[in-house]
Motif scaffolding. Structure first.
Motif, PDB file in Angstrom:
ATOM      1  N   ASP A  38       0.787  -0.998  -0.086  1.00 28.18           N
ATOM      2  CA  ASP A  38       0.011   0.030   0.058  1.00 28.18           C
ATOM      3  C   ASP A  38       0.740   1.142   0.026  1.00 28.18           C
ATOM      4  N   PHE A  39       2.020   1.312   0.669  1.00 28.85           N
ATOM      5  CA  PHE A  39       2.839   2.355   0.716  1.00 28.85           C
ATOM      6  C   PHE A  39       3.794   2.470  -0.696  1.00 28.85           C
ATOM      7  N   GLY A  40       3.740   1.407  -1.577  1.00 24.46           N
ATOM      8  CA  GLY A  40       4.515   1.392  -2.772  1.00 24.46           C
ATOM      9  C   GLY A  40       5.936   0.638  -2.829  1.00 24.46           C
ATOM     10  N   PHE A  41       6.091  -0.241  -1.475  1.00 16.63           N
ATOM     11  CA  PHE A  41       7.192  -0.986  -1.459  1.00 16.63           C
ATOM     12  C   PHE A  41       6.741  -2.521  -1.875  1.00 16.63           C
ATOM     13  N   LYS A  42       7.693  -3.049  -3.084  1.00 16.25           N
ATOM     14  CA  LYS A  42       7.049  -4.320  -3.684  1.00 16.25           C
ATOM     15  C   LYS A  42       8.540  -5.213  -3.408  1.00 16.25           C
ATOM     16  N   GLU A  43       9.713  -4.600  -3.428  1.00 18.10           N
ATOM     17  CA  GLU A  43      10.881  -5.435  -3.061  1.00 18.10           C
ATOM     18  C   GLU A  43      11.180  -5.838  -1.737  1.00 18.10           C
ATOM     19  N   ILE A  44      10.684  -6.813  -1.296  1.00 17.51           N
ATOM     20  CA  ILE A  44      10.864  -7.374   0.090  1.00 17.51           C
ATOM     21  C   ILE A  44      11.605  -8.577   0.344  1.00 17.51           C
ATOM     22  N   VAL A  45      12.519  -8.661   1.306  1.00 12.11           N
ATOM     23  CA  VAL A  45      13.331  -9.755   1.519  1.00 12.11           C
ATOM     24  C   VAL A  45      12.615 -10.261   3.018  1.00 12.11           C
ATOM     25  N   VAL A  46      12.570 -11.517   3.134  1.00 13.10           N
ATOM     26  CA  VAL A  46      12.047 -11.902   4.498  1.00 13.10           C
ATOM     27  C   VAL A  46      13.080 -12.981   4.998  1.00 13.10           C
TER      28      VAL A  46
END
Length: 669
Positions: free
Chosen positions: A423-431
């Protein structure tokens, strides 16, 4: 018959070499071109000098393109910088010069501190030294010889460093031509392998060994990379980061400030507080269906923090308080002399709320959320705008569930975290999953169970995302009380920010005696899951400001529209436009000053107003508006009704929009 050494290569092949053969000998035995490219070797994963004798084990030959070579490039660049300084300013003492993230530094003792004007001279001299391509060679000296040589050179700091090296540890001296230094190593084969993709960044003061009672030294920072393109990209990111600095934008946008009387705490201005409350309202809506929002006390007796373990583990980061009366009237026997602590985290308070009243397994999971204001002591030198403060708001929550519910809860949390970031525009995520550290509480059986569950969850996260979400393992990086997921997001200029966490806790429920009644009518300790999405709301807001360079999406922006008129004849219509937009729920200001319209547009662009609506005589007659967007030269003309509809839709938060669309789809079904 000479003894041989057996080496296993990355492709699985095994070769034997004579004892005493070096890494360079091994490289030459494979090919002369490899020997030219080689900068170091790794034996069983440990990086060593190319000139070191080999030992039985797995060998890798490192070239400059190997990621591990980057640390060597930076380490060698630090040594070359030290040599350059002493060539330019004889008598300067070199002290300590380690590799740091993205570069290196060296501390120097010089009568007159260095200035930024000295950096180009040092860079030029460094390039001369690198061009000499002098080999790095290693010697082992006795402690006595090292002290004698460095004392004769007037290097008193090096003498002190020699004394600090534990007895029995090799004392290594590395030469690069005639210049030498005390160093643990390893180094590359020669100075020429450093290359020229480096830059000296800044000078700063630094106390010897970080102790303010010691002399002040001058620290020179530098950065070095394997290739020029990497250096150029790094410098570009730094320049972008400087333009996006949330502290600078915060001043321009009139959002917040800091001052000496409140170190590390935020003075929110009206517009900044509006953004903050927009974030909180958004998060409240996202939690509404599943969580109970609670509020635990800000000040609690230290006895509670002793029970939780924080007073023992975390005391140096906590603020302790007494009543002013107890401090000023110690003789008053009726005064409350207890020591209280400002809470550094919400979890102990949430356990108390869970414990209040008997809980049944039928009620689980119980999810308690709080936008709790917490305080943690940070050294003054570490404070950095909204990114590192002493007082901040945590959007954390704690889930009390059964062991069987743990996996489902972790997945549910994951879905929420990823949805919020999107929703805040962050699409590149590492878990990444952080596993058990050496120092921990709980049995191995508990850790085995929790890590097994979380490993399965991690695999599910990656599978469900279709590979869009990257995953990894951080061995030994878990909390002392349980394993955890760490969520890292990448911003618009490629920087990574660790924000969200999901942590399994065996410790607190046990310490506080928390339990529920299970299906066999027996007391059972719940699993406690700590969860944060933004982490620190203040820091997350700082990340948003920098990610968008102040050009915040309309739904987050504290001031969404400015209605500006070209001529006073349009003021009445401008007021009508502003009122209509306000009625539609937008935050609007008017600018009817007797100034040129271009001046007004420039001024509001500096404060990052996303939409400027311009009204002149023509717009008033036609009941239209002229829309100008922040960062764009284009102008759009729309009817007033169409403009209101478009802007009110754009200003609708994404979660509200989704809910409305789902409701509409349900009605049509």
């Amino acid at each position: 018959m000479s003894q041989s050494v057996s080496l296993t290569f990355p492709d699985g092949s095994v070769r034997s070499y004579d004892a005493g053969a070096t890494g360079k000998d091994v490289a030459e035995s494979i090919s002369k071109s490899l020997a030219k490219k080689a900068v170091a070797i790794a034996i069983d994963g440990t990086v060593r000098d190319l000139s070191d004798p080999i030992a039985n084990g797995k060998i890798e030959i490192l070239t400059r393109s190997d990621p591990r070579a980057l640390e060597l490039i930076r380490h060698d660049a630090a040594h070359v910088m030290a040599e350059a300084v002493q060539e330019l300013w004889p008598g300067t003492q070199v002290t300590i010069g380690p590799v740091i993230e993205n570069g290196f530094y060296y501390d120097f003792a010089k009568n007159e501190p260095f200035t930024p004007d000295d950096l180009p001279k040092i860079e030029k001299k460094m390039k001369e030294i690198i061009a000499r391509n002098a080999p790095f060679t290693k010697q082992i000296w006795s402690r006595e010889k090292a002290k004698e040589v460095f004392a004769a050179k007037g290097e008193s700091y090096k003498v002190e460093l020699v004394d600090a090296i534990p007895e029995g540890q090799d004392l290594k001296i590395y030469n690069q031509g005639d210049w030498f230094d005390l160093c643990r190593g390893p180094h590359m084969a020669s100075t020429g392998q450093i290359g020229t993709a480096f830059k000296l960044m800044k000078v700063a003061g630094a106390y010897w060994r970080g102790d303010s009672n010691n002399p002040m030294l001058t620290r020179i920072y530098g950065t070095a990379w394997a290739e020029q393109a990497e250096l150029d990209n790094y410098l570009h990111v730094l320049a972008e980061a400087e333009k996006r600095d949330h502290r600078k934008l915060g001043r321009e946008m009139d959002l917040f400030h800091f001052q000496e009387e409140g170190p590390g705490v935020v003075f929110w201005h009206g517009k900044g507080w509006r953004i903050f409350q927009t974030l909180v309202s958004y998060m409240r809506r996202r939690l509404d269906a599943d969580y109970q929002e609670v509020n635990a006390p800000q000040v609690l007796d230290t006895a509670l923090w002793e029970t939780s373990g924080h007073w023992g583990w975390y005391q140096e980061n906590m603020f302790a308080v007494k009543s002013a009366h107890a401090l000023t009237h110690p003789e008053d026997k009726e005064a409350d002399n207890r020591i209280f602590a400002l809470k550094p985290m919400n979890c102990p308070g949430h356990v108390q709320i869970f414990k209040h009243g008997l809980k049944s397994y039928r009620e689980l999971p119980i999810r308690l959320a709080e936008f709790g204001n917490v305080h943690r002591y940070e050294p003054s030198g570490a404070l950095h705008g909204l990114m590192r403060v002493r007082g901040f708001t945590q959007d954390d929550a704690h889930i009390f569930c059964t062991d069987e519910q743990m996996a489902a809860e972790c997945l549910k949390i994951n879905d929420l975290i990823l949805s919020v970031y999107e929703d805040f525009g962050f699409k590149e995520i590492v878990v990444k999953l952080s596993t058990r550290p050496d120092k921990r509480v709980g049995t191995d059986a508990l850790w085995d169970r929790a890590e097994s569950v979380m490993m399965d969850v991690l695999k599910t996260i990656e599978a469900q995302s279709g590979g869009r979400i990257k995953t990894g393992i951080l061995p030994g990086e878990g909390a002392f009380y349980g394993p955890k997921f760490e969520y890292t997001l990448k911003d618009a200029i490629g920087r990574e920010w660790q924000c969200g966490t999901t942590q399994v806790d065996f410790n607190l429920p046990e310490r506080f005696g928390a339990f529920y009644i299970d299906s066999n009518s027996e007391k059972t300790q719940p699993v406690m899951i700590h969860r944060a999405i933004c982490g620190s709301m203040e820091r997350f807001l700082g990340i948003l400001i920098e990610n968008f360079a102040g050009h915040l999406p309309l739904w987050i922006s504290p001031l969404q529209v400015v209605v500006a008129t070209i001529t006073s004849e349009a003021d009445g219509y401008g007021q009508e436009v502003a009122e209509a937009l306000r009625d539609a729920g937008l935050v609007v200001e008017t600018d009817f000053r007797n100034e040129k319209i271009n001046y007004k547009v420039r001024e509001h662009s500096v404060t990052k107003v996303p939409v400027i609506i311009v009204c002149g005589k023509k717009e008033a007659e036609e009941r239209t508006v002229n829309i100008r967007r922040l960062g764009s030269q284009e102008q759009t003309s729309l009817s007033l009704d169409d403009a209101i509809a478009a802007l009110s839709l754009e200003a609708t938060p994404p979660d509200v929009k989704r809910k409305a669309e789902a409701k509409k789809a349900k009605a049509l079904a």
